[in-house]
Scaffold this motif. Structure first.
Motif, mmCIF file in Angstrom:
data_model
loop_
_atom_site.group_PDB
_atom_site.id
_atom_site.type_symbol
_atom_site.label_atom_id
_atom_site.label_comp_id
_atom_site.label_asym_id
_atom_site.label_seq_id
_atom_site.Cartn_x
_atom_site.Cartn_y
_atom_site.Cartn_z
ATOM 1 N N HIS A 144 2.971 -1.333 -18.329
ATOM 2 C CA HIS A 144 2.004 -2.276 -17.738
ATOM 3 C C HIS A 144 0.680 -2.292 -18.502
ATOM 4 O O HIS A 144 -0.118 -3.211 -18.341
ATOM 5 C CB HIS A 144 1.751 -1.941 -16.269
ATOM 6 C CG HIS A 144 2.730 -2.582 -15.327
ATOM 7 N ND1 HIS A 144 3.019 -3.936 -15.364
ATOM 8 C CD2 HIS A 144 3.472 -2.057 -14.325
ATOM 9 C CE1 HIS A 144 3.902 -4.207 -14.414
ATOM 10 N NE2 HIS A 144 4.202 -3.087 -13.774
ATOM 11 N N HIS A 156 7.870 2.561 -17.042
ATOM 12 C CA HIS A 156 7.556 1.241 -16.478
ATOM 13 C C HIS A 156 6.042 1.086 -16.331
ATOM 14 O O HIS A 156 5.461 0.087 -16.744
ATOM 15 C CB HIS A 156 8.252 1.067 -15.126
ATOM 16 C CG HIS A 156 7.920 -0.207 -14.418
ATOM 17 N ND1 HIS A 156 8.778 -1.286 -14.349
ATOM 18 C CD2 HIS A 156 6.804 -0.595 -13.757
ATOM 19 C CE1 HIS A 156 8.196 -2.266 -13.680
ATOM 20 N NE2 HIS A 156 6.995 -1.868 -13.308
ATOM 21 N N TYR A 186 11.647 -8.306 -10.898
ATOM 22 C CA TYR A 186 11.750 -7.164 -11.815
ATOM 23 C C TYR A 186 13.006 -7.263 -12.676
ATOM 24 O O TYR A 186 12.909 -7.351 -13.889
ATOM 25 C CB TYR A 186 11.756 -5.837 -11.043
ATOM 26 C CG TYR A 186 10.455 -5.433 -10.404
ATOM 27 C CD1 TYR A 186 9.921 -6.134 -9.336
ATOM 28 C CD2 TYR A 186 9.755 -4.333 -10.844
ATOM 29 C CE1 TYR A 186 8.734 -5.754 -8.731
ATOM 30 C CE2 TYR A 186 8.555 -3.935 -10.242
ATOM 31 C CZ TYR A 186 8.059 -4.647 -9.191
ATOM 32 O OH TYR A 186 6.887 -4.260 -8.593
ATOM 33 N N GLU A 239 6.032 -7.888 -14.466
ATOM 34 C CA GLU A 239 7.013 -6.932 -13.937
ATOM 35 C C GLU A 239 8.283 -6.905 -14.774
ATOM 36 O O GLU A 239 8.851 -5.847 -15.025
ATOM 37 C CB GLU A 239 7.348 -7.254 -12.478
ATOM 38 C CG GLU A 239 6.180 -7.052 -11.510
ATOM 39 C CD GLU A 239 5.563 -5.665 -11.579
ATOM 40 O OE1 GLU A 239 6.162 -4.768 -12.200
ATOM 41 O OE2 GLU A 239 4.466 -5.486 -11.026
ATOM 42 N N PRO A 257 1.072 -5.256 -9.847
ATOM 43 C CA PRO A 257 1.843 -4.699 -10.948
ATOM 44 C C PRO A 257 2.162 -3.279 -10.588
ATOM 45 O O PRO A 257 1.283 -2.432 -10.563
ATOM 46 C CB PRO A 257 0.910 -4.729 -12.150
ATOM 47 C CG PRO A 257 -0.389 -5.136 -11.676
ATOM 48 C CD PRO A 257 -0.288 -5.507 -10.222
ATOM 49 N N CYS A 258 3.346 -3.052 -10.274
ATOM 50 C CA CYS A 258 3.719 -1.722 -9.877
ATOM 51 C C CYS A 258 5.199 -1.600 -10.027
ATOM 52 O O CYS A 258 5.864 -2.538 -10.370
ATOM 53 C CB CYS A 258 3.328 -1.487 -8.429
ATOM 54 S SG CYS A 258 4.139 -2.614 -7.336
ATOM 55 N N SER A 259 5.678 -0.447 -9.757
ATOM 56 C CA SER A 259 7.077 -0.223 -9.972
ATOM 57 C C SER A 259 7.697 0.293 -8.708
ATOM 58 O O SER A 259 7.329 1.333 -8.209
ATOM 59 C CB SER A 259 7.226 0.810 -11.053
ATOM 60 O OG SER A 259 8.550 1.216 -11.080
HETATM 61 ZN ZN LIG Z 1 5.519 -2.873 -12.271
#
Ligand SMILES: [Zn+2]
Length: 884
Positions: A631, A627, A719, A650, A17-19
């Protein structure tokens, strides 16, 4: 997120989980290490850079990034950990590791004639040749080598998986592949089945190719250990200690067209695609990836084939972590509580970062336990062998002591980054991301630094000589994953009464070395320009700082938290920390703890000086905070059950950022936001190997969308298209009078119903069906099958055209939907502008490739213009509005 990944360590991408809308964050799957600055390694950016200094700076950035990779490798060459008598010493394990070292192995053989080995959707037909077997260990034969002529046929059970396989093979529906050798590893009944087959004739000893079979098996051992970093012997051992289990089957296929294929069938689930039990992989460079994966055939018949299936052998309930940080050396004791889920379990598999070396494992009675962990550069999977077989449903405790200096990296100036985000502690290998558990953490570290954990601090920090001691806990809330940020930080905080969270900001007092090096280079150039004006480079980078952004970052956190509370409801956490990490191009969120790219904490002018114009205009840094904060809801409070459901984490986080854009920057930027996302989905780029992302597969393919064939399609689809799915639902539910009321009720219901749990796509669909409007019930059955089939499981992409006439108080026009399958349904919203912005008039229900005539509509007043999808409400290849 992340888990456990066994095969294909170096060839495929696994995302957390990241952007990273514009950065391709590539996690080294096996080692759970986040690769940073990959955006700079790709050439397109360099090409877009403005001339002059930016180019110079960016190239020094690239050099820096590459240099730091080299350093990482060099840092790995530390002294070998002294061998522990309890490590890798299990007698059966040692026998498994030493297979093919003596001449008796692979001496026994059978001749085969059209022997068919059927393993779920695959059939291996051994037309002619010989099969050589290893000697039994604990009474069981666990490997064989086939040399001869054979053919594989494989027919995945679903349309989506047939399509996935076809992408690699160009063979529609069924794959066939001739092979000349196979290496088989198994704990199922393969040996008995072959021995008893009328198509196999037992040979004597000394089959002509026994030594070649041994060589092939040794190559396979090297492949697994040195390249794939997968400890198959540990997996095999787990089944030798649990003889009642049905066992796994692996075939390493040396095919005529594809010689790097692995077919796996494992009733405990395959780590990369868990809980699915069947998969075909390639570890080739140009076609590496998971070609197809699915559940076992009986599960489709019984309709139990879904992501909620739980293959964990144990459920970890609590980690009590006691750690010390000295330099970059972590020394940790994790006292682990777990409950046994699977019968006859004796071997426990964990995901633990390869260079964190286990010293000792003890059980509750204080007995030292045997464990497996091979060299960090080989196949370092960590597994514990309990003293006896565990009782189902009973709870146990074990204590694991480990240490290593390579998990934490020092980026200079008090900036540190923790490489393995979810495997710095022993994580359950039976889970994709992590096993929800209570985390209590006590850490000792040099007093000049600050430790920011997940959960909350349970007591004020204390001093112990030159060290600070901090205690953190998740309280009664189970977290999917725990972690920390660490460094010489400046802290600012606000208690936001409105949202109910304590919001914290941590930025480093000094910039990391990669910026310092650039500053030094600028200084050098300025001093070396005799006769020229000072400040010849025209930059202000000498003064770059990240602590100045405290106010902005806290305001972003505050606005995001309030907005998401209003749309989704409250979190189970009391605080959120925005923390700086010395990685410029990606952000990541853990429960209560957000890791921000440090480049988001410097102003856009300086970012432009570093990266060219893109550094100033790219929305990535602008929207990374909303973003990541989102999360906390999507990914953590609401997790996902399998990789096929990760699109919600996402996608919903990205959707949440759109709410933030609408609230803080207005509708025009909001529409731009969706236009940008539409382009990401529909346009090809070098990053997607010139393929249009939406054509590659459905959202439910998850990270598998990315492969050697398709590049980084995961990033360009999960995404933005995941976000679009929720955006389309919101827009369908939007009411001119009540606004988002219905949508908010649905999202709050989703969070409350599944509070602090993992959800499947099906769970989400049920909530949508509970709150759908009458208009959305296009099939008159109270279900949203049509929508999920098209947008979540499907790859259809419509185009729209609206030809309209406004005359006095009337609107007439025709709406056309095209480029879709015949049964494709969509509600297409029609908007009018009476001079004060867009107002939604209603929706046209479009079915298949068709045009509908709106007739002549009476309006309350003359309108200035009309449009369909004015808010980018429907994802489409194109939307044309043409008015008279
Ligand atoms: Zn993310």
């Amino acid at each position: 997120m992340r888990r456990s990944r066994r095969l294909l360590a170096s060839t495929f991408l696994f995302s957390l989980p990241c952007s990273t809308p514009n950065a391709e964050v590539v996690l080294e799957p096996k080692h759970d290490f986040v690769e940073v600055n990959s955006m700079l390694k790709r050439s397109p950016l360099t090409a877009t850079l403005i001339a002059g200094l930016s180019l110079l700076i960016a190239s020094s950035f690239v050099a820096q990034a590459e240099r730091s990779d080299i350093e990482t490798v060099a840092a790995n060459q530390g002294p070998a950990t002294p061998k522990n008598s309890k490590s890798n010493s299990d007698p059966f394990y040692q026998q498994l590791r030493q297979q093919a070292t003596n001449a008796e192995d692979f001496a026994a053989y059978v001749s085969v004639n059209n022997l068919a080995l059927k393993r779920d959707a695959a059939t291996f037909t051994l037309k002619s040749g010989e099969l050589y077997f290893t000697l039994p260990i604990e009474g069981r034969v666990t490997a064989a080598v086939f040399i001869g002529a054979g053919e594989l046929t494989l027919a995945p059970p679903t349309e989506a998986e047939k399509r996935s396989l076809e992408l690699f093979t160009k063979q529609p529906g069924v794959m066939t592949e001739e092979f000349s050798t196979l290496v088989l590893r198994f704990t199922d009944r393969t040996f008995d089945e072959i021995k008893n087959s009328p198509n196999a004739k037992m040979g004597g000893s000394g089959g002509g190719q026994a030594s070649r079979a041994r060589d092939l098996f040794r190559d396979n051992q090297q492949l697994l250990r040195r390249q794939l970093h997968d400890n198959r012997e540990l997996r095999t051992l787990a089944d030798l200690y649990a003889p009642a289990r049905p066992g796994f089957f692996n075939a390493f296929i040396n095919g005529s067209r594809y010689n790097k294929l692995i077919y796996i069938m494992d009733p405990l689930g395959i780590p990369e695609v868990s809980p699915e039990e069947i998969a075909l992989f390639s570890y080739g460079d140009s076609d590496g990836g998971i070609w197809t994966a699915f559940h076992a055939a009986p599960e489709y018949e019984q309709k139990t084939a879904n992501g909620a299936e739980d293959h964990r052998v144990v459920d970890i309930t609590r980690h009590e972590i006691d750690g010390t940080i000295k330099g970059t050396e972590l020394t940790i004791t994790d006292r682990l509580s777990f409950r046994v889920l699977a019968k006859s379990t004796r071997v426990l598999p964990f995901n633990l970062y390869r260079s964190l070396r286990v010293k000792r494992v003890t059980d509750e009675q204080g007995r030292e336990l045997s464990f497996i962990q091979e060299d960090k550069d080989d196949d370092p999977d960590f597994g514990i062998i309990m003293a006896e077989t565990l009782e189902e449903k009973k709870s146990y405790k074990i204590t694991i002591e480990y240490a290593g200096a390579d998990a934490l990296h020092d980026s200079g100036g008090g900036n540190f980054i923790l490489g393995p985000r979810s495997t710095w502690y022993p994580n359950n290998a039976g889970t994709q991301f992590g096993d929800r558990a209570i985390f209590d953490m006590t850490f000792r570290y040099p007093a000049k630094n600050i430790f920011v954990g997940t959960g909350a601090q349970v007591a004020p920090e204390t001093r112990d000589g030159d060290s600070t001691v901090a205690k953190w806990s998740s309280g009664t809330t189970e977290l999917a994953v725990a972690g920390f940020n660490y460094g010489r930080f400046k802290k600012k905080e606000i208690a936001d009464k409105d949202s109910g969270y304590n919001l914290e900001f941590y930025a480093n007092e000094e910039v990391p070395n990669e910026i310092k090096n650039i500053q030094a280079e600028i200084e050098r150039r300025e001093n070396r320009a005799p006769g020229q004006q000072q400040n010849v480079t025209g930059t202000t980078l000498g003064s770059v700082t990240t602590t100045g952004m405290a106010g902005v970052a806290l305001a972003e956190a505050q606005n995001s938290a309030r907005l998401y509370n209003a749309f989704f409801g409250k979190l189970p956490y009391t605080r959120i920390a925005m923390t700086q990490q010395p990685a410029g191009f990606f952000g990541q969120a853990w429960p209560t703890l957000v890791f921000m790219p440090y480049l988001a904490f410097i102003d856009s002018t300086q970012r432009s000086q570093l990266l060219g114009s893109r550094g100033g205009t790219d929305t990535f840094w602008k929207y990374v905070a909303p973003h990541e904060i989102a999360h906390q809801w999507w990914g953590h409070t609401i997790g996902w059950t399998s990789y096929r459901d990760q699109w919600m984490s996402e996608g919903f986080a990205e959707f949440s950022a759109s709410l933030y854009v609408q609230l803080t920057r207005g509708n025009d930027k909001f529409i731009d936001f969706w236009e940008d996302h539409r382009k990401q989905i529909t346009q090809s780029s070098p990053a997607t190997r010139d393929r249009k992302p939406y054509t590659i597969g459905a959202l439910t393919q998850g990270y598998r969308l990315s492969s050697g064939k398709t590049g980084a399609v995961y990033q360009s689809l999960i995404y933005p298209k995941g976000a679009y799915v929720l955006h389309m639902l919101r827009m369908m539910m939007y009411d001119q009078r009540t606004g988002d009321a219905q949508f908010k009720a649905m999202m709050k219901d989703l969070v409350q119903t599944h509070f602090n749990q993992d959800i499947s796509t099906e769970d989400f669909k049920s909530i949508v069906e509970k709150h759908m409007t009458k208009e959305m019930d296009v099939e008159d059955n109270g279900r949203m099958d049509w929508f999920f089939k098209e947008w979540v499981e499907g790859i259809g992409m419509p185009s729209y055209r609206f030809d309209y006439q406004l005359a006095g108080n009337t609107l007439s026009g025709r709406v056309t939907q095209s480029g879709v399958p015949d049964n494709f349904i969509m509600l297409v919203p029609i908007y009018l502008d009476f001079g004060k912005g867009w107002i939604k008039l209603g929706s046209a229900r479009m079915v298949g490739n068709a045009t509908i005539d709106l007739g002549k509509l009476e309006l309350p007043a003359p309108a200035k213009r009309a449009a369909i999808c004015a808010m980018n409400d429907v994802l489409a290849l194109s939307v044309e509005n043409s008015g008279k």
